[in-house]
Design a protein around this motif. Structure first.
Motif, mmCIF file in Angstrom:
data_model
loop_
_atom_site.group_PDB
_atom_site.id
_atom_site.type_symbol
_atom_site.label_atom_id
_atom_site.label_comp_id
_atom_site.label_asym_id
_atom_site.label_seq_id
_atom_site.Cartn_x
_atom_site.Cartn_y
_atom_site.Cartn_z
ATOM 1 N N PHE A 124 0.837 -1.193 0.000
ATOM 2 C CA PHE A 124 0.000 0.000 0.000
ATOM 3 C C PHE A 124 0.876 1.248 0.000
ATOM 4 O O PHE A 124 2.012 1.213 0.485
ATOM 5 C CB PHE A 124 -0.894 0.034 1.245
ATOM 6 C CG PHE A 124 -1.854 -1.112 1.356
ATOM 7 C CD1 PHE A 124 -3.041 -1.120 0.634
ATOM 8 C CD2 PHE A 124 -1.577 -2.191 2.182
ATOM 9 C CE1 PHE A 124 -3.938 -2.181 0.735
ATOM 10 C CE2 PHE A 124 -2.464 -3.248 2.292
ATOM 11 C CZ PHE A 124 -3.643 -3.247 1.564
ATOM 12 N N PRO A 125 0.368 2.375 -0.520
ATOM 13 C CA PRO A 125 1.129 3.624 -0.392
ATOM 14 C C PRO A 125 1.355 3.929 1.088
ATOM 15 O O PRO A 125 0.441 3.765 1.906
ATOM 16 C CB PRO A 125 0.199 4.662 -1.037
ATOM 17 C CG PRO A 125 -0.704 3.873 -1.933
ATOM 18 C CD PRO A 125 -0.896 2.555 -1.256
ATOM 19 N N PRO A 126 2.528 4.382 1.459
ATOM 20 C CA PRO A 126 2.832 4.579 2.881
ATOM 21 C C PRO A 126 2.082 5.715 3.553
ATOM 22 O O PRO A 126 2.116 5.825 4.780
ATOM 23 C CB PRO A 126 4.337 4.866 2.870
ATOM 24 C CG PRO A 126 4.606 5.410 1.515
ATOM 25 C CD PRO A 126 3.674 4.678 0.593
ATOM 26 N N ASP A 127 1.388 6.547 2.760
ATOM 27 C CA ASP A 127 0.692 7.694 3.340
ATOM 28 C C ASP A 127 -0.815 7.638 3.102
ATOM 29 O O ASP A 127 -1.505 8.642 3.267
ATOM 30 C CB ASP A 127 1.249 8.993 2.766
ATOM 31 C CG ASP A 127 1.139 9.049 1.246
ATOM 32 O OD1 ASP A 127 0.795 8.000 0.632
ATOM 33 O OD2 ASP A 127 1.405 10.122 0.666
ATOM 34 N N ASP A 128 -1.332 6.458 2.732
ATOM 35 C CA ASP A 128 -2.763 6.371 2.395
ATOM 36 C C ASP A 128 -3.387 5.129 3.023
ATOM 37 O O ASP A 128 -3.227 4.015 2.525
ATOM 38 C CB ASP A 128 -2.939 6.335 0.880
ATOM 39 C CG ASP A 128 -4.398 6.428 0.453
ATOM 40 O OD1 ASP A 128 -5.279 6.440 1.336
ATOM 41 O OD2 ASP A 128 -4.651 6.481 -0.766
ATOM 42 N N ILE A 129 -4.127 5.325 4.123
ATOM 43 C CA ILE A 129 -4.741 4.183 4.813
ATOM 44 C C ILE A 129 -6.066 3.767 4.176
ATOM 45 O O ILE A 129 -6.683 2.797 4.631
ATOM 46 C CB ILE A 129 -4.949 4.469 6.313
ATOM 47 C CG1 ILE A 129 -5.896 5.650 6.529
ATOM 48 C CG2 ILE A 129 -3.626 4.688 7.015
ATOM 49 C CD1 ILE A 129 -6.268 5.859 7.986
ATOM 50 N N GLU A 130 -6.494 4.475 3.136
ATOM 51 C CA GLU A 130 -7.723 4.093 2.441
ATOM 52 C C GLU A 130 -7.427 3.545 1.037
ATOM 53 O O GLU A 130 -8.361 3.290 0.265
ATOM 54 C CB GLU A 130 -8.674 5.292 2.330
ATOM 55 C CG GLU A 130 -9.022 5.945 3.655
ATOM 56 C CD GLU A 130 -9.766 5.053 4.634
ATOM 57 O OE1 GLU A 130 -10.138 3.921 4.258
ATOM 58 O OE2 GLU A 130 -9.965 5.486 5.782
ATOM 59 N N ALA A 131 -6.163 3.332 0.724
ATOM 60 C CA ALA A 131 -5.806 2.796 -0.589
ATOM 61 C C ALA A 131 -6.317 1.363 -0.716
ATOM 62 O O ALA A 131 -6.614 0.693 0.282
ATOM 63 C CB ALA A 131 -4.289 2.830 -0.774
ATOM 64 N N THR A 132 -6.455 0.891 -1.943
ATOM 65 C CA THR A 132 -6.872 -0.491 -2.158
ATOM 66 C C THR A 132 -5.869 -1.193 -3.064
ATOM 67 O O THR A 132 -5.188 -0.557 -3.866
ATOM 68 C CB THR A 132 -8.260 -0.574 -2.807
ATOM 69 O OG1 THR A 132 -8.249 0.105 -4.068
ATOM 70 C CG2 THR A 132 -9.322 0.039 -1.910
ATOM 71 N N ARG A 136 -9.799 -5.151 -4.226
ATOM 72 C CA ARG A 136 -10.222 -3.920 -3.532
ATOM 73 C C ARG A 136 -10.006 -4.022 -2.019
ATOM 74 O O ARG A 136 -10.775 -3.506 -1.217
ATOM 75 C CB ARG A 136 -11.677 -3.572 -3.858
ATOM 76 C CG ARG A 136 -11.924 -3.268 -5.323
ATOM 77 C CD ARG A 136 -13.021 -2.249 -5.540
ATOM 78 N NE ARG A 136 -14.287 -2.614 -4.921
ATOM 79 C CZ ARG A 136 -15.242 -3.299 -5.526
ATOM 80 N NH1 ARG A 136 -15.075 -3.720 -6.759
ATOM 81 N NH2 ARG A 136 -16.371 -3.568 -4.915
ATOM 82 N N MET A 137 -8.933 -4.687 -1.631
ATOM 83 C CA MET A 137 -8.595 -4.855 -0.213
ATOM 84 C C MET A 137 -7.965 -3.587 0.333
ATOM 85 O O MET A 137 -6.998 -3.067 -0.202
ATOM 86 C CB MET A 137 -7.621 -6.025 -0.060
ATOM 87 C CG MET A 137 -7.269 -6.380 1.367
ATOM 88 S SD MET A 137 -8.456 -7.503 2.109
ATOM 89 C CE MET A 137 -8.060 -9.034 1.264
ATOM 90 N N THR A 138 -8.530 -3.073 1.416
ATOM 91 C CA THR A 138 -7.956 -1.911 2.092
ATOM 92 C C THR A 138 -6.934 -2.381 3.123
ATOM 93 O O THR A 138 -6.905 -3.557 3.494
ATOM 94 C CB THR A 138 -9.044 -1.108 2.813
ATOM 95 O OG1 THR A 138 -9.589 -1.923 3.870
ATOM 96 C CG2 THR A 138 -10.156 -0.688 1.854
ATOM 97 N N PRO A 139 -6.095 -1.473 3.636
ATOM 98 C CA PRO A 139 -5.173 -1.866 4.694
ATOM 99 C C PRO A 139 -5.889 -2.458 5.912
ATOM 100 O O PRO A 139 -5.412 -3.435 6.491
ATOM 101 C CB PRO A 139 -4.469 -0.545 5.046
ATOM 102 C CG PRO A 139 -4.484 0.222 3.770
ATOM 103 C CD PRO A 139 -5.821 -0.095 3.154
#
Length: 256
Positions: A124-132, A136-139
């Motif tokens: 996941f992007p290190p600055d985005d806790i809503e990324a998928t 479509r799995m989120t952190p």
């Protein structure tokens, strides 16, 4: 809205007021990828796959808000709900794009170095806790699937949303049930996750746990108030799906 009125179109500001109604149902009729990328809080994805189930199984007395991209397709769905007997139906005039332009974006989150490192390590992007990522799995979903309570706690503290659904229409609670992480299940429920959320097949977390023989999970969900009487699109309840005697007995006791 009078009985003669088919349905009512509402502005963003009116929608913000409507969101204070605890029984309001919100349906997003955009494509699945757009829904996953961003939506109004509490919205459920509505498509041809689950439309009939929603129309047949939703109480006609519940108010309904429908939105699309720009306010066009939602008009068709809104009229459909009214034709089906729903008493109170709203359509967002300018759709999600109008909502996104008008509503202030949340303040960027200050994530800890440990959480940033975990995000990077898990794709996941290190600055985005809503990324998928895939499916479509989120952190938060991924951490629940791994049973990593420390990361789940860190994500919740950072403000991770409980609303996202993966490509199967399941929320993070389903993934916590998959890993049989009782502490994580408790934490998600404490934070207000939808315990009776139904995926596009109408299945709830309780149904999943019962059908896979996860007795401890069934017991925890029932203790937290999960509804054993909900039926899926095939008209089965969790009791009908019980995979072992212990689950069967727990569900029988809950439905008496």
């Amino acid at each position: 809205m009078s009985e003669e009125t088919a349905w009512r179109r509402v502005t963003v500001s009116e929608t913000q007021a409507l969101l204070q109604q605890p029984d309001l149902l919100i349906f997003d009729v955009r494509d699945a990828d757009s829904f996953a990328a961003g939506r109004i809080g509490g919205a459920r994805h509505l498509s041809g796959a689950n439309l009939e189930h929603v129309l047949l199984r939703t109480p006609k007395s519940q108010p309904v808000l429908i939105y699309c991209y720009h306010g066009n397709a939602s008009q068709i769905y809104a009229q459909m709900f009214r034709d089906f007997g729903f008493k109170t139906v709203y359509g967002l005039i300018d759709g999600y794009e109008g909502w996104r332009a008008a509503v202030t974006e949340p303040v960027p989150r200050n994530l800890s170095p440990a959480l940033r490192e975990w995000l990077s390590e898990h794709g996941f992007p290190p600055d985005d806790i809503e990324a998928t990522r895939d499916n479509r799995m989120t952190p938060l979903m991924h951490a629940c699937r791994l049973g990593d309570k420390a990361i789940v706690d860190a994500l919740l503290e950072a403000g991770a949303s409980l609303e996202p659904l993966n490509s199967d229409g399941n929320n993070a609670l389903w993934l916590a049930c998959y890993s049989e992480s009782l502490d994580i299940i408790d934490r998600l429920i404490e934070h207000g996750i939808a315990i009776d959320h139904q995926n596009e097949n109408g299945a709830t977390c309780l149904m999943y746990a019962a059908s896979t023989g996860k007795t401890a999970v069934v017991a925890r969900l029932l203790a937290a108030g999960a509804d054993p009487n909900i039926r899926n699109v095939d008209d089965f309840t969790a009791l009908d799906m019980a995979a072992n005697l212990d689950c069967l007995n727990l569900l029988r006791a809950a439905t008496r």
